[in-house]
Design an enzyme around this catalytic site. Structure first.
Site, PDB file in Angstrom:
ATOM      1  N   HIS A 265      22.127  17.264  29.603  1.00  0.00           N
ATOM      2  CA  HIS A 265      23.450  16.874  30.067  1.00  0.00           C
ATOM      3  C   HIS A 265      24.180  16.154  28.961  1.00  0.00           C
ATOM      4  CE1 HIS A 265      26.585  15.239  32.663  1.00  0.00           C
ATOM      5  NE2 HIS A 265      26.250  16.210  33.487  1.00  0.00           N
ATOM      6  N   ASP A 316      22.420  21.346  38.383  1.00  0.00           N
ATOM      7  CA  ASP A 316      22.318  22.791  38.613  1.00  0.00           C
ATOM      8  C   ASP A 316      20.887  23.274  38.779  1.00  0.00           C
ATOM      9  OD1 ASP A 316      25.072  23.511  38.429  1.00  0.00           O
ATOM     10  OD2 ASP A 316      24.952  22.968  36.319  1.00  0.00           O
TER      11      ASP A 316
END
Ligand SMILES: CC(C)(COP(=O)(O)OP(=O)(O)OC[C@H]1O[C@@H](n2cnc3c(N)ncnc32)[C@H](O)[C@@H]1OP(=O)(O)O)[C@@H](O)C(=O)NCCC(=O)NCCS
Length: 379
Positions: A265, A316
């Site tokens: 991320h 996700d």
């Protein structure tokens, strides 16, 4: 190379650059915290519905029972889509990727709204909230039409998550399915200055219109480095095929410097706080379906990536297994992200409009100068 006179800083990918003040959400990458309007996501998840989060983002406070009921009625009343847009999205080629269909449908909505360019704040709010209600309907209509199935009319007695599931499947969903979907919506509603939200703010900051801003955001979310990663996760799991094959697959990706979808991320350097909620749901659903393979493979990938690269699973990673376990087609995963994030995008659009300044960064010119034009015949 030439740097603009008034440029202060260059950061590739705008890494670390602050582009706005916001009261909507805060992403604390160092401690793995996500806050919506003062509430930690761990405080909200499982305690409030998606509609309560929509209200929170629009009003900076949670609703009381009466306010919530009014919002639900408003959203249900906003679900009707102009017939021209229904015709357009249901006649698209059947193999159109749903994110393309959604982006096209939202853009077309702007053509049928005579107030699309009205700039009064109450008109902007109405258009914004209407999009929250209409985006799931467009997605469901396209999905039914591409299978040659009759369209399902929205049910005003159902909340947002339940109505979407009903409209794609044509049968009323179980309460368990609705609760799972609703929680996914809550976890995806907003996330600071993520790429799609930023692009929506850039568009509205030119004093364009809400439809254009959300169309831009959908196009941005679609990419595999942003919302498109959830589809990539299932494709990767299917490609790997078995728990036994995970270690070799991960090792090969790392060797070839290939990205593993759903891992890493830009902001979170510790665990993404949404991931444990999704992981728990994925574990429960997988156990219930008697198909533990996907979650076991996911857990092993996450373990290896932490061990090898100190990278954590992101939102996700496990949401892919959750949607898959709910029987949702893979190419609807990113549209579902878009459905939930529309609340955040539109709240940011309204916030940008309330205190607007054109967003216009600069670039460092790395080309040459002083060239002379050689006549066409001599080039
Ligand atoms: C999200 C993402 C774009 C963040 O990117 P970023 O902050 O720009 O990080 P970088 O791409 O510069 O990566 C930094 C390092 O970590 C590695 N890395 C980051 N994510 C990785 C992944 N998913 N798989 C393998 N390696 C990864 C990079 O190869 C790089 O390693 P290096 O320093 O040895 O070259 C990136 O982690 C990614 O592509 N993840 C996969 C897609 C995804 O899940 N997106 C959804 C985000 S919510």
């Amino acid at each position: 190379m030439s740097t603009p006179d008034n440029a202060t800083v260059f950061a590739k990918g705008l890494d670390g650059i602050i582009a706005a003040h916001t009261r909507l959400s805060d992403v604390r990458g160092d401690i793995g915290q996500l806050i919506y309007c003062g509430y930690d996501i761990n405080e909200l998840a499982g305690k409030v519905s998606y509609e309560e989060v929509v209200y929170l983002l629009y009003h900076n406070a949670l609703p009381n029972a009466e306010e919530l009921a009014e919002l639900k009625t408003t959203l249900a009343g906003f679900r009707e889509i102009p017939q021209g847009v229904v015709d357009l999205v249901t006649r698209l080629p059947r193999d159109t990727p749903p994110m393309h269909a959604l982006r096209t449908g939202v853009s077309a909505l702007g053509c049928y709204d005579t107030t699309a360019d009205a700039d009064a704040m109450d008109a902007q709010r109405r258009k914004a909230l209407r999009l929250v209600a209409q985006i799931p309907v467009i997605t469901a209509y396209f999905h039914r039409a591409r299978q040659g199935l009759p369209l399902v009319t929205p049910d005003p007695t159902l909340g947002e998550a339940a109505n979407f599931l009903y409209m794609i499947d044509g049968v009323k969903p179980s309460q368990e399915k609705v609760n799972t979907m609703d929680m996914c919506y809550v976890l995806h509603a907003d996330h600071g200055m993520n790429a799609s939200t930023f692009s929506a703010r850039v568009t509205i900051a030119t004093l364009s219109d809400v439809y254009s801003a959300v169309t831009t955001a959908i196009g941005t979310l679609k990419g595999p480095l942003h919302g498109g990663a959830n589809e990539g996760v299932i494709k990767m799991l299917q490609q790997i095929g078995s728990l036994e094959a995970v270690d070799a697959y991960v090792a090969e990706c790392l060797r070839q410097k290939q990205k593993i979808m759903g891992i890493g991320h830009r902001v979170y350097k510790v665990l993404d706080p949404r991931a444990p909620h999704l992981k728990r749901m994925a574990q429960l659903l997988s156990a219930k379906l008697g198909e533990p393979k996907w979650i076991q493979m996911s857990e092993r990938i996450a373990e290896l990536m932490l061990q090898e690269k100190n990278l954590h699973a992101n939102v996700d990673f496990y949401s892919a297994t959750v949607y898959y376990s709910l029987g949702i087609p893979t190419d609807l995963f990113t549209p579902i992200f878009a459905i939930a994030r529309t609340s955040g995008w539109t709240a940011h659009v309204l916030e940008q409009l309330a205190d607007n300044r054109l967003i216009r960064p600069q670039s460092i010119y790395t080309g040459t100068t002083g060239l002379k034009v050689v006549p066409l015949a001599e080039r």
